[in-house]
Design a protein around this motif. Structure first.
Motif, PDB file in Angstrom:
ATOM      1  N   LEU A  87       0.802  -1.221   0.000  1.00 11.47           N
ATOM      2  CA  LEU A  87       0.000   0.000   0.000  1.00 11.47           C
ATOM      3  C   LEU A  87       0.839   1.276   0.000  1.00 11.47           C
ATOM      4  O   LEU A  87       0.422   2.288  -0.564  1.00 11.47           O
ATOM      5  CB  LEU A  87      -0.947   0.002   1.207  1.00 11.47           C
ATOM      6  N   VAL A  88       1.977   1.244   0.659  1.00 14.30           N
ATOM      7  CA  VAL A  88       2.871   2.415   0.714  1.00 14.30           C
ATOM      8  C   VAL A  88       4.305   1.962   0.388  1.00 14.30           C
ATOM      9  O   VAL A  88       5.169   1.940   1.250  1.00 14.30           O
ATOM     10  CB  VAL A  88       2.797   3.152   2.074  1.00 14.30           C
ATOM     11  N   PRO A  89       4.539   1.610  -0.865  1.00 20.03           N
ATOM     12  CA  PRO A  89       5.837   1.043  -1.239  1.00 20.03           C
ATOM     13  C   PRO A  89       7.017   1.999  -1.060  1.00 20.03           C
ATOM     14  O   PRO A  89       8.161   1.549  -0.981  1.00 20.03           O
ATOM     15  CB  PRO A  89       5.657   0.657  -2.708  1.00 20.03           C
ATOM     16  N   ASP A  90       6.756   3.299  -0.972  1.00 21.06           N
ATOM     17  CA  ASP A  90       7.838   4.268  -0.805  1.00 21.06           C
ATOM     18  C   ASP A  90       8.124   4.614   0.652  1.00 21.06           C
ATOM     19  O   ASP A  90       8.988   5.443   0.937  1.00 21.06           O
ATOM     20  CB  ASP A  90       7.518   5.555  -1.576  1.00 21.06           C
ATOM     21  N   ASP A  91       7.412   3.994   1.590  1.00 17.77           N
ATOM     22  CA  ASP A  91       7.614   4.241   3.017  1.00 17.77           C
ATOM     23  C   ASP A  91       8.653   3.240   3.538  1.00 17.77           C
ATOM     24  O   ASP A  91       8.427   2.026   3.469  1.00 17.77           O
ATOM     25  CB  ASP A  91       6.289   4.074   3.757  1.00 17.77           C
ATOM     26  N   PRO A  92       9.785   3.725   4.058  1.00 19.41           N
ATOM     27  CA  PRO A  92      10.814   2.787   4.528  1.00 19.41           C
ATOM     28  C   PRO A  92      10.470   2.044   5.823  1.00 19.41           C
ATOM     29  O   PRO A  92      11.008   0.965   6.072  1.00 19.41           O
ATOM     30  CB  PRO A  92      12.039   3.682   4.745  1.00 19.41           C
ATOM     31  N   SER A  93       9.560   2.579   6.645  1.00 22.23           N
ATOM     32  CA  SER A  93       9.339   1.998   7.970  1.00 22.23           C
ATOM     33  C   SER A  93       8.881   0.536   7.981  1.00 22.23           C
ATOM     34  O   SER A  93       9.365  -0.231   8.811  1.00 22.23           O
ATOM     35  CB  SER A  93       8.410   2.870   8.811  1.00 22.23           C
ATOM     36  N   ALA A 103      14.666 -11.718   9.957  1.00 26.65           N
ATOM     37  CA  ALA A 103      15.849 -12.253  10.622  1.00 26.65           C
ATOM     38  C   ALA A 103      15.432 -13.095  11.833  1.00 26.65           C
ATOM     39  O   ALA A 103      15.957 -14.195  12.051  1.00 26.65           O
ATOM     40  CB  ALA A 103      16.774 -11.118  11.050  1.00 26.65           C
ATOM     41  N   ASP A 104      14.475 -12.593  12.579  1.00 27.60           N
ATOM     42  CA  ASP A 104      13.979 -13.298  13.756  1.00 27.60           C
ATOM     43  C   ASP A 104      13.312 -14.625  13.380  1.00 27.60           C
ATOM     44  O   ASP A 104      13.382 -15.595  14.124  1.00 27.60           O
ATOM     45  CB  ASP A 104      12.993 -12.398  14.511  1.00 27.60           C
ATOM     46  N   LEU A 105      12.689 -14.643  12.200  1.00 26.72           N
ATOM     47  CA  LEU A 105      12.008 -15.861  11.740  1.00 26.72           C
ATOM     48  C   LEU A 105      12.963 -16.817  11.020  1.00 26.72           C
ATOM     49  O   LEU A 105      12.539 -17.849  10.512  1.00 26.72           O
ATOM     50  CB  LEU A 105      10.839 -15.491  10.814  1.00 26.72           C
ATOM     51  N   GLY A 106      14.244 -16.449  10.960  1.00 27.82           N
ATOM     52  CA  GLY A 106      15.238 -17.339  10.367  1.00 27.82           C
ATOM     53  C   GLY A 106      15.306 -17.277   8.853  1.00 27.82           C
ATOM     54  O   GLY A 106      15.643 -18.268   8.207  1.00 27.82           O
ATOM     55  N   ASN A 107      14.982 -16.121   8.282  1.00 23.83           N
ATOM     56  CA  ASN A 107      15.053 -15.975   6.836  1.00 23.83           C
ATOM     57  C   ASN A 107      16.011 -14.827   6.490  1.00 23.83           C
ATOM     58  O   ASN A 107      15.586 -13.707   6.204  1.00 23.83           O
ATOM     59  CB  ASN A 107      13.661 -15.720   6.254  1.00 23.83           C
ATOM     60  N   PRO A 108      17.331 -15.120   6.507  1.00 28.61           N
ATOM     61  CA  PRO A 108      18.313 -14.056   6.293  1.00 28.61           C
ATOM     62  C   PRO A 108      18.257 -13.439   4.889  1.00 28.61           C
ATOM     63  O   PRO A 108      18.567 -12.259   4.727  1.00 28.61           O
ATOM     64  CB  PRO A 108      19.653 -14.738   6.544  1.00 28.61           C
ATOM     65  N   GLY A 109      17.852 -14.205   3.893  1.00 20.46           N
ATOM     66  CA  GLY A 109      17.761 -13.661   2.532  1.00 20.46           C
ATOM     67  C   GLY A 109      16.718 -12.561   2.428  1.00 20.46           C
ATOM     68  O   GLY A 109      16.986 -11.480   1.894  1.00 20.46           O
ATOM     69  N   LEU A 110      15.534 -12.833   2.950  1.00 20.00           N
ATOM     70  CA  LEU A 110      14.476 -11.815   2.932  1.00 20.00           C
ATOM     71  C   LEU A 110      14.822 -10.652   3.864  1.00 20.00           C
ATOM     72  O   LEU A 110      14.497  -9.504   3.562  1.00 20.00           O
ATOM     73  CB  LEU A 110      13.132 -12.423   3.320  1.00 20.00           C
ATOM     74  N   ALA A 111      15.502 -10.955   4.961  1.00 23.87           N
ATOM     75  CA  ALA A 111      15.918  -9.893   5.885  1.00 23.87           C
ATOM     76  C   ALA A 111      16.872  -8.935   5.176  1.00 23.87           C
ATOM     77  O   ALA A 111      16.719  -7.711   5.277  1.00 23.87           O
ATOM     78  CB  ALA A 111      16.579 -10.488   7.128  1.00 23.87           C
ATOM     79  N   ALA A 112      17.828  -9.477   4.440  1.00 22.42           N
ATOM     80  CA  ALA A 112      18.799  -8.637   3.729  1.00 22.42           C
ATOM     81  C   ALA A 112      18.109  -7.809   2.651  1.00 22.42           C
ATOM     82  O   ALA A 112      18.413  -6.621   2.477  1.00 22.42           O
ATOM     83  CB  ALA A 112      19.894  -9.513   3.115  1.00 22.42           C
ATOM     84  N   LYS A 113      17.169  -8.408   1.948  1.00 20.26           N
ATOM     85  CA  LYS A 113      16.444  -7.680   0.897  1.00 20.26           C
ATOM     86  C   LYS A 113      15.620  -6.538   1.498  1.00 20.26           C
ATOM     87  O   LYS A 113      15.607  -5.425   0.970  1.00 20.26           O
ATOM     88  CB  LYS A 113      15.546  -8.642   0.118  1.00 20.26           C
ATOM     89  N   ALA A 114      14.934  -6.808   2.588  1.00 16.29           N
ATOM     90  CA  ALA A 114      14.131  -5.777   3.247  1.00 16.29           C
ATOM     91  C   ALA A 114      15.032  -4.663   3.783  1.00 16.29           C
ATOM     92  O   ALA A 114      14.704  -3.475   3.663  1.00 16.29           O
ATOM     93  CB  ALA A 114      13.291  -6.378   4.375  1.00 16.29           C
ATOM     94  N   ARG A 115      16.167  -5.030   4.347  1.00 18.33           N
ATOM     95  CA  ARG A 115      17.110  -4.032   4.863  1.00 18.33           C
ATOM     96  C   ARG A 115      17.630  -3.157   3.725  1.00 18.33           C
ATOM     97  O   ARG A 115      17.718  -1.932   3.856  1.00 18.33           O
ATOM     98  CB  ARG A 115      18.271  -4.716   5.578  1.00 18.33           C
ATOM     99  N   GLN A 116      17.937  -3.776   2.596  1.00 15.15           N
ATOM    100  CA  GLN A 116      18.427  -3.019   1.443  1.00 15.15           C
ATOM    101  C   GLN A 116      17.359  -2.047   0.938  1.00 15.15           C
ATOM    102  O   GLN A 116      17.648  -0.890   0.651  1.00 15.15           O
ATOM    103  CB  GLN A 116      18.838  -3.971   0.319  1.00 15.15           C
ATOM    104  N   THR A 117      16.115  -2.512   0.854  1.00 15.66           N
ATOM    105  CA  THR A 117      15.020  -1.638   0.419  1.00 15.66           C
ATOM    106  C   THR A 117      14.854  -0.485   1.397  1.00 15.66           C
ATOM    107  O   THR A 117      14.679   0.666   0.985  1.00 15.66           O
ATOM    108  CB  THR A 117      13.708  -2.437   0.288  1.00 15.66           C
ATOM    109  N   PHE A 118      14.927  -0.785   2.683  1.00 18.42           N
ATOM    110  CA  PHE A 118      14.836   0.270   3.706  1.00 18.42           C
ATOM    111  C   PHE A 118      15.918   1.321   3.476  1.00 18.42           C
ATOM    112  O   PHE A 118      15.639   2.524   3.475  1.00 18.42           O
ATOM    113  CB  PHE A 118      14.967  -0.333   5.108  1.00 18.42           C
ATOM    114  N   GLU A 119      17.151   0.877   3.282  1.00 15.54           N
ATOM    115  CA  GLU A 119      18.271   1.810   3.099  1.00 15.54           C
ATOM    116  C   GLU A 119      18.106   2.635   1.825  1.00 15.54           C
ATOM    117  O   GLU A 119      18.374   3.842   1.824  1.00 15.54           O
ATOM    118  CB  GLU A 119      19.592   1.048   3.109  1.00 15.54           C
TER     119      GLU A 119
END
Length: 126
Positions: A87-93, A103-119
């Motif tokens: 719904l808000v693809p440009d919102d980093p939060s 990361a908490d759920l044990g999925n480092p690949g998706l965690a890294a992708k989400a972190r990159q998008t955030f940055e």
């Protein structure tokens, strides 16, 4: 919001709701206040009402995800945060919260992708 101004903000949102019981922004505002105060049940009630009033209100899904995390409901938080990114693809939060959750759920690949998008989104906003 500044902790000192939370009671004033809460009073303003409640006054608005007396005038307009469909004010999704006021429910969203109250949810944010209650989230900050760690009153998860009140936050959940108000954010759900905001979404009920405006189903495509993406920022409300960010708060919903954070409240669900506060309550320990990781899967429900995941659903809300992923919906927020639609719904808000440009919102980093939501991406920041998702990176931590993946990361908490044990999925480092998706965690890294989400972190990159955030940055990337954060750097665009500067």
């Amino acid at each position: 919001l500044d902790q000192m101004k939370l009671p004033e903000a809460e009073a303003e949102f409640r006054a608005e709701l007396k005038l307009n019981q469909h004010s999704y922004g006021s429910y969203y505002g109250l949810a944010g206040i209650y989230y900050q105060e760690q009153n998860s049940s009140a936050a959940l009630e108000n954010v759900n009402r905001a979404i009920q009033e405006k189903a495509d209100f993406g920022k409300a899904y960010v708060v919903l995800g954070k409240v669900q995390l506060q309550l320990g409901n990781k899967q429900m938080a995941l659903q809300a945060l992923e919906r927020a990114t639609q719904l808000v693809p440009d919102d980093p939060s939501p991406y920041y919260a998702l990176a931590r959750l993946y990361a908490d759920l044990g999925n480092p690949g998706l965690a890294a992708k989400a972190r990159q998008t955030f940055e990337e989104l954060t750097s665009k906003q500067r």
